[in-house]
Design a protein around this motif. Structure first.
Motif, PDB file in Angstrom:
ATOM      1  N   MET A 153     -22.072 -12.003  16.598  1.00 40.16           N
ATOM      2  CA  MET A 153     -20.886 -11.370  17.175  1.00 40.16           C
ATOM      3  C   MET A 153     -20.730 -11.769  18.641  1.00 40.16           C
ATOM      4  N   ALA A 154     -21.837 -11.806  19.386  1.00 37.33           N
ATOM      5  CA  ALA A 154     -21.780 -12.216  20.783  1.00 37.33           C
ATOM      6  C   ALA A 154     -21.333 -13.666  20.896  1.00 37.33           C
ATOM      7  N   LEU A 155     -21.866 -14.535  20.024  1.00 39.53           N
ATOM      8  CA  LEU A 155     -21.478 -15.944  20.012  1.00 39.53           C
ATOM      9  C   LEU A 155     -19.984 -16.072  19.676  1.00 39.53           C
ATOM     10  N   SER A 156     -19.525 -15.329  18.694  1.00 37.47           N
ATOM     11  CA  SER A 156     -18.115 -15.343  18.319  1.00 37.47           C
ATOM     12  C   SER A 156     -17.249 -14.863  19.486  1.00 37.47           C
ATOM     13  N   PHE A 157     -17.684 -13.807  20.170  1.00 37.48           N
ATOM     14  CA  PHE A 157     -16.951 -13.295  21.330  1.00 37.48           C
ATOM     15  C   PHE A 157     -16.854 -14.352  22.425  1.00 37.48           C
ATOM     16  N   LEU A 158     -17.964 -15.023  22.712  1.00 39.81           N
ATOM     17  CA  LEU A 158     -17.962 -16.069  23.736  1.00 39.81           C
ATOM     18  C   LEU A 158     -17.049 -17.234  23.352  1.00 39.81           C
ATOM     19  N   MET A 159     -17.053 -17.602  22.064  1.00 39.44           N
ATOM     20  CA  MET A 159     -16.192 -18.695  21.615  1.00 39.44           C
ATOM     21  C   MET A 159     -14.716 -18.296  21.742  1.00 39.44           C
ATOM     22  N   HIS A 160     -14.412 -17.051  21.403  1.00 48.84           N
ATOM     23  CA  HIS A 160     -13.030 -16.582  21.545  1.00 48.84           C
ATOM     24  C   HIS A 160     -12.616 -16.519  23.014  1.00 48.84           C
ATOM     25  N   GLN A 161     -13.524 -16.100  23.877  1.00 48.20           N
ATOM     26  CA  GLN A 161     -13.233 -16.063  25.317  1.00 48.20           C
ATOM     27  C   GLN A 161     -12.924 -17.465  25.834  1.00 48.20           C
ATOM     28  N   ARG A 162     -13.732 -18.428  25.422  1.00 51.22           N
ATOM     29  CA  ARG A 162     -13.534 -19.803  25.843  1.00 51.22           C
ATOM     30  C   ARG A 162     -12.191 -20.321  25.322  1.00 51.22           C
ATOM     31  N   SER A 163     -11.917 -20.067  24.061  1.00 49.49           N
ATOM     32  CA  SER A 163     -10.656 -20.494  23.463  1.00 49.49           C
ATOM     33  C   SER A 163      -9.478 -19.819  24.174  1.00 49.49           C
TER      34      SER A 163
END
Length: 180
Positions: A43-53
């Motif tokens: 979930m943290a990795l997904s959150f970081l990827m969404h933030q970057r996107s």
């Protein structure tokens, strides 16, 4: 009898189940904790990827907005330049019209000056008594159409040039008719 059975069962000691369940519960708790940790990390990795996107999309949007602002500023400048061009064209048209009027006035003044000069020449020739030169001057005067260019009025009780020309013409014709 029932009583005995119960008491008979109570007398037999039950085996200690504490060793088996505790060893069986520990791996399950550790497994569940590992799953929760893995899920949290995913979930943290997904959150970081969404933030970057999202930050990339936001950057693109800001670039797009900046480009649109530049285009709008360019269009505003173009409209302003077109307005200035129209004003300049209007000014040019007015100046050309004024220049044309000035040119016509200059040409009229030049023709009037030439007519007055021809009238002066006629007066000088008449004063000297050269009737033949006066006739030639009158012919060239009328051929050039100077009689229309002579002023009709004069100041200070002076005979107007157009009237003076008619007087001289009549006088030259009268003197020419008198000569044999």
């Amino acid at each position: 009898m029932k009583f005995e059975k119960r008491s008979g069962d109570a007398e037999t000691p039950a085996p200690a189940p504490e060793d088996t369940p505790s060893t069986g519960k520990k791996p399950v708790v550790i497994y569940i904790m590992i799953l929760f940790i893995v899920a949290f990390l995913l979930m943290a990795l997904s959150f970081l990827m969404h933030q970057r996107s999202n930050s990339e999309v936001l950057g693109e949007l800001q670039n797009s907005v900046s480009a649109m602002q530049e285009v709008q500023a360019t269009q505003d400048a173009l409209v302003e330049l077109q307005s200035q061009l129209k004003d300049a064209e209007d000014t040019i048209a007015e100046l050309e019209s004024a220049a044309e009027e000035d040119q016509q006035a200059l040409e009229a003044a030049q023709r009037e000056n030439e007519a007055l000069l021809a009238l002066y020449t006629l007066q000088q020739q008449y004063a000297t008594g050269d009737l033949e030169a006066c006739q030639n001057t009158i012919q060239s005067f009328e051929a050039a159409g100077y009689q229309e260019d002579l002023p009709q009025t004069a100041e200070n009780d002076v005979t107007p040039p157009s009237q003076r020309y008619e007087q001289l013409k009549t006088a030259v014709e009268a003197r020419t008719a008198e000569q044999p």
